[in-house]
Design a protein around this motif. Structure first.
Motif, mmCIF file in Angstrom:
data_model
loop_
_atom_site.group_PDB
_atom_site.id
_atom_site.type_symbol
_atom_site.label_atom_id
_atom_site.label_comp_id
_atom_site.label_asym_id
_atom_site.label_seq_id
_atom_site.Cartn_x
_atom_site.Cartn_y
_atom_site.Cartn_z
ATOM 1 N N ALA A 116 37.373 42.126 38.652
ATOM 2 C CA ALA A 116 36.780 41.030 37.877
ATOM 3 C C ALA A 116 36.435 39.832 38.751
ATOM 4 O O ALA A 116 35.613 38.989 38.366
ATOM 5 N N ARG A 154 42.261 45.680 37.753
ATOM 6 C CA ARG A 154 41.315 45.003 36.854
ATOM 7 C C ARG A 154 41.045 43.572 37.309
ATOM 8 O O ARG A 154 39.899 43.113 37.324
ATOM 9 N N GLU A 163 41.011 52.633 33.505
ATOM 10 C CA GLU A 163 40.133 52.379 32.367
ATOM 11 C C GLU A 163 39.870 50.894 32.169
ATOM 12 O O GLU A 163 40.621 50.030 32.624
ATOM 13 N N GLU A 164 38.744 50.624 31.460
ATOM 14 C CA GLU A 164 38.383 49.272 31.012
ATOM 15 C C GLU A 164 38.408 48.265 32.159
ATOM 16 O O GLU A 164 39.053 47.226 32.091
ATOM 17 N N GLN A 174 29.250 44.969 33.847
ATOM 18 C CA GLN A 174 29.435 46.270 33.219
ATOM 19 C C GLN A 174 30.917 46.602 33.086
ATOM 20 O O GLN A 174 31.751 46.069 33.823
ATOM 21 N N MET A 175 31.227 47.455 32.104
ATOM 22 C CA MET A 175 32.578 47.975 31.932
ATOM 23 C C MET A 175 32.594 49.402 32.462
ATOM 24 O O MET A 175 31.724 50.205 32.119
ATOM 25 N N ALA A 179 27.661 45.416 30.061
ATOM 26 C CA ALA A 179 28.414 44.358 29.382
ATOM 27 C C ALA A 179 27.801 43.020 29.755
ATOM 28 O O ALA A 179 27.037 42.916 30.723
ATOM 29 N N ARG A 221 30.648 54.343 32.132
ATOM 30 C CA ARG A 221 30.195 52.960 32.347
ATOM 31 C C ARG A 221 29.284 52.556 31.211
ATOM 32 O O ARG A 221 28.589 53.387 30.619
ATOM 33 N N THR A 267 35.005 52.964 33.763
ATOM 34 C CA THR A 267 36.234 53.734 33.927
ATOM 35 C C THR A 267 36.073 54.520 35.211
ATOM 36 O O THR A 267 35.097 55.269 35.365
ATOM 37 N N PHE A 306 36.286 45.595 34.150
ATOM 38 C CA PHE A 306 35.068 44.788 34.099
ATOM 39 C C PHE A 306 34.606 44.512 35.521
ATOM 40 O O PHE A 306 35.360 43.988 36.346
#
Length: 497
Positions: free
Chosen positions: A350, A346, A304-305, A292-293, A288, A285, A295, A307
Motif C-alpha cells: 500500500a 499489505r 489476499e486483498e 488495484q486490488m 480499484a 486482480r 491476490t 491494495f
C-alpha cells in the motif's frame, strides 16, 4: 509587426549561469504552473535549497557528465572490479537482490525495497535512470540520499576513482562511478540488504560485481538490440549473467526462447528457479480507486486483498515477482513453507510509489506520465491507461530517443490516442523532431499529428486539445516515449526545479 516578447525565452535568457537544459525546464515550469490545475504532491527530490549545496551538486554532476555516458560502453567489469577492490569490496558488506530484465525493473525494485523495509530491514536501492534528480539513483530506507550525502560520497571515492582511471585503458564511466558510489554508501550506512538494478544487460554490467543470493529477471523483450542481441534469446543470454552459483532465480513470464536460455544458465550455475505462472503468480486482480486490488500466490501460499496503488496489469505481475523475491530472500519455499505476515505485506504494498509509471500529476484534464520507451512497455502502458482511466478522448505527447523502435512504440499507442503531439526532449539522444513527425504521420495520418518542438508548448497544446470540446469532459493527456521526456514534463507540471 514586431514580435511580442516570449516570457519563456526571457526566463531562459536570464538563467545564463545555470545548466542550459535545466534553465529551459525550469523556465517552462513557471510559464505552465499558473494554468496547471490541481497538482498532486511530489515525492521526487527538488534541487537543494542551499545555494552552496546546489553549486557543489552541480559541480559533481558536471564531473560525472564528463565521463562516458550510459549509452557508450566497453563491455567489461574490469574497471568496476578494480574500483571496488581499492574501496575494500563494499558490495560484500550486505546481502543483495539483483534485478535484470527489459521492462519493470525499477517498479519491481521499489516494491522489493518496500517489502524489506516493512520487515524492519534497513535497505539500500540502486536504480537507473533517474526521472528528475541524479540523487534518486541511490536510496537509503526508501528515500533518495540527500544532496549533501551524495556529494560527500562522491568526494570520498574520488581519489580511488582517479587511481583506477590512471591504471586502466579507459576511464571509469558515468555509470561505473555511480555504481561504486552506491555500493560505498550502502556499506557506510550500513544497510541490511541492497536492491540493485542492472544498468544494461547483465554479465558485463557494472553492477555484476555483487554476489546476490536472489536474482530477479523481469519480462525480456527487444531493446538495446545493438548491444544485447537481436532476439529475446540473445538478450536473455546476456541478462542471465547475473545468475550466481546456488542463487534463487525469480523468473517473470518470458518469451519461450528467453525462458529456455535462463533455465539452461540456472542449471549450469546450480541455481534454483521459481517461475511466474508455476511456483508463484497473480491469482486475481480488479481495478480499484487509486490502483488495484490483487491476490498474489507466493512461494509460501496466497496473499489476499492486497491494495496496490499503481495502475495496469503489468504492475500486478511486478508485485508477484517482488513478493517471490522477498520470500526467497527470507527462505520461504525452501527452508519454510508458510506465508510472510499478511498485514505487513499489505502495509508494504500500500506504500509503494513509482514516479513516472502511469503517474497522475494533474487533474482537469488529467495528465498521466509513463516512461515507456519500447513497444513492449508502450503496450503495457496503453492497456493500463485503457483499463484504469477510461478516457473518452486521450491526447498523447511523445518525445522519444533516436536509438529506440519508435515506430513500434507509436503503433502500440495508435489505437488509444485520438491525436498525438510529437516533441523533443533536451537529451542529445532525442529523435529529431522532423524525423519523429514523419514516422508519426505514417502511423497516425497527418490529421492526427501535431508538431511542437518544445516540450512546454507540446504540453500546452495537448492540454488545449483535451479541453477544446465540452462533450469530452473525460479527456486526458498521456506523456510518454522516454524517461527523459517524462522527467522534464514532471518538472514542468510539478514545478520541482
Amino acid at each position: 509587426m514586431s514580435k511580442q516578447p516570449d516570457p519563456f525565452d526571457d526566463i531562459v535568457a536570464a538563467e545564463t549561469d545555470r545548466d542550459p537544459d535545466l534553465a529551459v525546464i525550469e523556465a517552462g515550469s513557471r510559464t505552465l504552473r499558473a494554468s496547471a490545475g490541481s497538482l498532486l504532491a511530489d515525492s521526487v527530490p527538488a534541487r537543494p535549497a542551499d545555494p552552496e549545496v546546489d553549486k557543489a551538486l552541480r559541480a559533481v554532476e558536471q564531473e560525472l557528465a564528463g565521463r562516458w555516458g550510459e549509452t557508450k560502453l566497453e563491455p567489461s567489469v574490469t574497471r568496476i572490479a578494480a574500483l571496488v577492490d581499492v574501496l575494500g569490496e563494499p558490495q560484500r558488506a550486505y546481502p543483495s537482490i539483483h534485478i535484470t530484465g527489459t521492462n519493470g525493473k525499477t517498479s519491481t525494485a521499489r516494491m522489493i525495497e518496500a517489502l524489506l523495509s516493512a520487515f524492519d530491514l534497513r535497505t539500500g536501492r540502486y536504480t537507473s535512470p533517474h526521472v528528475q534528480s541524479i540523487t534518486e539513483r541511490i536510496s537509503l530506507d526508501g528515500s533518495p540520499i540527500d544532496a549533501e550525502r551524495f556529494i560527500e560520497t562522491y568526494n570520498d571515492i574520488k581519489p580511488y576513482v582517479e587511481m583506477v582511471d590512471a591504471a586502466q585503458e579507459f576511464r571509469l564511466s558515468f555509470f561505473e562511478v555511480l555504481t561504486g558510489m552506491a555500493f560505498a554508501a550502502f556499506a557506510d550506512a550500513p544497510v541490511d540488504a541492497a536492491v540493485v538494478e542492472v544498468g544494461m544487460g547483465g554479465s558485463w554490467d557494472a553492477t555484476n560485481v555483487i554476489d546476490a543470493s536472489v536474482a530477479v529477471v523481469t519480462p525480456i523483450s527487444l531493446d538495446h538490440t545493438d548491444r544485447l542481441g537481436t532476439t529475446s534469446a540473445e538478450i536473455a543470454a546476456e541478462k542471465a549473467g547475473i545468475i550466481k552459483p546456488g542463487a534463487t532465480v525469480i523468473l517473470a513470464q518470458q518469451p519461450v526462447d528467453a525462458a529456455q536460455v535462463m533455465l539452461k544458465k540456472a542449471v549450469e550455475a546450480d541455481a534454483t528457479v521459481v517461475r511466474e505462472g508455476m511456483e508463484f503468480g497473480v491469482a486475481a486482480r480488479e481495478v480499484a480507486v487509486g490502483g488495484q486490488m490483487v491476490t498474489l500466490r507466493g512461494l509460501g501460499g496466497e496473499y489476499e486483498e492486497i491494495f496496490l496503488p499503481l495502475y495496469g496489469a503489468h504492475q500486478a505481475h511486478n508485485a508477484a515477482v517482488a513478493l517471490a523475491a522477498v520470500e526467497a530472500f527470507f527462505g520461504v519455499g525452501a527452508e519454510r513453507a508458510r506465508t510472510l505476515d499478511m498485514e505487513t505485506i499489505r502495509k508494504a504494498f500500500a506504500s509503494v510509489t513509482s514516479p513516472g509509471r502511469l503517474e497522475v500529476v494533474r487533474r482537469s484534464p488529467t495528465v498521466v506520465l509513463d516512461a515507456a520507451h519500447n513497444p513492449s512497455g508502450a503496450r503495457a502502458s496503453a492497456d493500463g491507461v485503457t483499463e484504469a482511466f477510461g478516457f473518452s478522448r486521450l491526447i498523447g505527447v511523445v518525445g522519444a530517443s533516436a536509438d529506440k523502435d519508435v515506430r513500434g512504440l507509436l503503433e502500440a499507442y495508435e489505437p488509444i490516442f485520438a491525436e498525438v503531439v510529437v516533441t523533443q526532449n533536451s537529451s542529445h539522444r532525442a529523435m529529431d523532431i522532423d524525423e519523429l513527425a514523419a514516422v508519426a504521420v505514417e502511423v497516425f495520418g497527418g490529421e492526427r499529428v501535431v508538431v511542437e518542438p518544445r516540450l512546454d508548448d507540446a504540453l500546452e497544446a495537448a492540454i488545449t486539445l483535451a479541453e477544446e470540446e465540452s462533450e469530452f469532459a473525460g479527456a486526458g493527456v498521456l506523456v510518454t516515449g522516454s524517461v527523459i521526456t517524462v522527467g522534464e514534463a514532471r518538472l514542468l507540471l510539478l514545478g520541482r526545479g
